[in-house]
Design a protein around this motif. Structure first.
Motif, PDB file in Angstrom:
ATOM      1  N   GLU A 166       1.027  -1.165  -0.234  1.00 49.86           N
ATOM      2  CA  GLU A 166      -0.075   0.161  -0.171  1.00 49.86           C
ATOM      3  C   GLU A 166       0.492   1.442  -0.153  1.00 49.86           C
ATOM      4  O   GLU A 166       0.513   2.278  -0.448  1.00 49.86           O
ATOM      5  CB  GLU A 166      -0.823  -0.495   1.059  1.00 49.86           C
ATOM      6  N   ALA A 167       2.000   0.902   0.180  1.00 51.13           N
ATOM      7  CA  ALA A 167       2.767   2.488   0.838  1.00 51.13           C
ATOM      8  C   ALA A 167       3.559   2.652  -0.619  1.00 51.13           C
ATOM      9  O   ALA A 167       3.660   3.959  -0.978  1.00 51.13           O
ATOM     10  CB  ALA A 167       3.892   2.254   2.204  1.00 51.13           C
ATOM     11  N   GLN A 168       4.053   1.462  -0.874  1.00 54.54           N
ATOM     12  CA  GLN A 168       4.375   1.903  -2.308  1.00 54.54           C
ATOM     13  C   GLN A 168       3.885   2.351  -3.244  1.00 54.54           C
ATOM     14  O   GLN A 168       4.359   3.409  -4.160  1.00 54.54           O
ATOM     15  CB  GLN A 168       5.585   0.267  -2.916  1.00 54.54           C
ATOM     16  N   SER A 169       2.548   1.900  -3.302  1.00 52.91           N
ATOM     17  CA  SER A 169       0.905   2.605  -4.001  1.00 52.91           C
ATOM     18  C   SER A 169       1.037   4.308  -4.047  1.00 52.91           C
ATOM     19  O   SER A 169       0.779   5.287  -4.869  1.00 52.91           O
ATOM     20  CB  SER A 169       0.269   1.718  -4.572  1.00 52.91           C
ATOM     21  N   GLU A 170       1.086   4.707  -3.286  1.00 55.99           N
ATOM     22  CA  GLU A 170       1.418   5.715  -2.744  1.00 55.99           C
ATOM     23  C   GLU A 170       2.018   6.681  -2.924  1.00 55.99           C
ATOM     24  O   GLU A 170       2.635   8.157  -3.589  1.00 55.99           O
ATOM     25  CB  GLU A 170       0.838   6.203  -0.671  1.00 55.99           C
ATOM     26  N   GLY A 186       8.985  11.956   3.148  1.00 51.16           N
ATOM     27  CA  GLY A 186       7.492  11.557   4.305  1.00 51.16           C
ATOM     28  C   GLY A 186       7.145   9.791   3.787  1.00 51.16           C
ATOM     29  O   GLY A 186       7.342   9.663   4.643  1.00 51.16           O
ATOM     30  N   ILE A 187       6.428   9.717   2.330  1.00 49.34           N
ATOM     31  CA  ILE A 187       6.439   7.710   1.993  1.00 49.34           C
ATOM     32  C   ILE A 187       7.455   7.201   1.893  1.00 49.34           C
ATOM     33  O   ILE A 187       7.530   6.385   3.233  1.00 49.34           O
ATOM     34  CB  ILE A 187       5.611   8.387   0.400  1.00 49.34           C
ATOM     35  N   LEU A 188       8.554   7.913   1.544  1.00 50.55           N
ATOM     36  CA  LEU A 188       9.742   6.887   2.105  1.00 50.55           C
ATOM     37  C   LEU A 188      10.577   6.262   3.367  1.00 50.55           C
ATOM     38  O   LEU A 188      10.408   5.510   3.328  1.00 50.55           O
ATOM     39  CB  LEU A 188      10.947   7.377   0.989  1.00 50.55           C
ATOM     40  N   GLU A 189      10.165   7.748   4.237  1.00 52.14           N
ATOM     41  CA  GLU A 189      10.541   7.361   5.820  1.00 52.14           C
ATOM     42  C   GLU A 189       9.892   7.182   6.189  1.00 52.14           C
ATOM     43  O   GLU A 189      10.229   5.404   7.094  1.00 52.14           O
ATOM     44  CB  GLU A 189      11.183   9.121   6.408  1.00 52.14           C
TER      45      GLU A 189
END
Length: 428
Positions: A166-170, A186-189
């Protein structure tokens, strides 16, 4: 002829008669002992037990300490053993029979060479717990188990983590819509904090493709000490994938008496012997003396860090540490000269007049039949090494020990101790 014989016989008879008269006359003038004359009684000062002369009794009887009669101490016994103001004087013949031997008080170093049992342990600085840090399920467990050695990067399990997908899709959505650098960072962190491996994060940024299968690898080289996952299991964020322990270097741990703590300074003082490798030498990299003392055994924990590149040392092995050290220069006497009663330590010295004088001493440490002193003696004094028991008993009976204690006032004993006080072997 008959006349001459009668004349000679008369002369002999007259001589005998004259001798008898003279003897009887002289006998009356000679002194004669009285038949009932009484010898003067010897004055008894007290009675004592020869094996325990510290206690004096005011009447004869059996000793309460041993099955033997109490001995009298006579006032006229000073013909053989006399006392002076501080000590006692013993007849030279008696000292020869005691096998008396003395040695001089001198400055020197105590030499220590003591072997201590130890054991090999894992180096706890090289210990890791591997977790996924996110919930998922295990697709594959690689053929590993406890005790197996792994290198850095060895795969442990394959798994799927829905939160990571899910985080990768975001991330890809934000990247494709021109989001700000702050949003993308932020999403990579978030992926990093969720436990996604760094190499997978970098692969996502490079390929722009979502990954659904992940492999968790060993972060260090070492031995697996915990590994209990199976293929198909669900895994929570708190689950332990594996525990891995490094093998180089290892620790050798030992408990040393607190009295030896002041000697422990650097690794060069120690050598290590391992029964499994009797001819092998091991390099000590580092020494640590842990700050606490076991209140029951009064020992410090000593920890040595040992080079183990070939991994010959295995945790749990027995080892032996040998400490070789020397103290600073201090006053030394033979340990045989020390009389330790538990309440005090003393020696018997010989002064310039040949008197045996007891003196209280304060002990610093004892090693290899040598005792180091804090106070009580000066260099060059002679101390009795053998024949101590009878001399010390006589010193006690004659009151020399009591006079010694009266001289040892608290104000005269103000030397500050610079190390541990240990009791030496009794010189008796």
């Amino acid at each position: 002829m008959a006349y001459l014989k009668l004349k000679n016989a008369a002369i002999i008879a007259g001589s005998l008669l004259m001798g008898m008269l003279i003897t009887i006359s002289v006998y009356h003038y000679l002194p004669h002992p009285q038949k009932n004359e009484k010898k003067p009684e010897r004055k008894v000062l007290f009675w004592y037990d020869a094996m325990n002369p510290n206690t004096k009794f005011d009447k004869p009887g059996k000793s309460p300490f041993m099955d033997m009669d109490l001995l009298p101490k006579y006032a006229d016994e000073n013909t053989e053993t006399t006392k002076n103001d501080d000590g006692v004087v013993i007849n030279p013949t008696q000292t020869q029979n005691l096998g008396l031997r003395t040695e001089k008080v001198h400055f020197g170093k105590l030499t220590y060479s003591q072997t201590i049992p130890a054991n090999v342990k894992y180096n706890e600085y090289q210990f890791v717990i591997v977790q996924s840090r996110s919930e998922g399920f295990i697709e594959k467990v690689y053929p590993l188990t406890v005790g197996d050695k792994v290198k850095k990067g060895t795969p442990l399990i394959d798994l799927t983590i829905p939160d990571w997908v899910e985080a990768q899709s975001e991330y890809l959505l934000l990247d494709s819509t021109g989001a700000s650098n702050i949003q993308i960072k932020g999403i990579l962190e978030r992926l990093h904090l969720a436990g996604m491996p760094e190499e997978d994060i970098q692969r996502l940024r490079k390929t722009k493709n979502i990954q659904t299968h992940f492999t968790i690898n060993s972060p260090i080289e070492g031995v697996i000490t915990a590994f209990d996952l199976k293929t198909g299991m669900n895994i929570s964020k708190d689950s332990v994938v594996a525990q891995i322990q490094g093998m180089d270097p290892v620790w050798v741990s030992a408990a040393i008496p607190e009295s030896m703590a002041y000697l422990t300074k650097d690794p060069s003082q120690f050598t290590i012997d391992v029964p499994a490798y009797p001819e092998k030498q091991f390099k000590i990299q580092k020494l640590n003396l842990l700050p606490s003392v076991d209140p029951l055994t009064r020992t410090f924990q000593l920890r040595l860090q040992i080079d183990n590149q070939d991994e010959s040392l295995k945790p749990g092995m027995n080892a032996y540490l040998t400490l070789n050290a020397q103290s600073k220069d201090m006053l030394l006497i033979p340990s045989q000269a020390v009389i330790d009663t538990g309440n005090e330590q003393r020696v018997i010295t010989i002064d310039g007049d040949g008197h045996f004088v007891p003196k209280t001493i304060k002990i610093f440490h004892e090693s290899q039949q040598q005792t180091a002193l804090i106070s009580g003696l000066t260099p060059g004094e002679s101390v009795v090494v053998s024949g101590l028991f009878l001399i010390d008993s006589e010193a006690n009976i004659s009151g020399a020990l009591e006079r010694m204690r009266q001289h040892d006032t608290p104000s005269s004993d103000n030397t500050e101790m610079t190390g541990p006080l240990t009791h030496s072997n009794s010189g008796q």
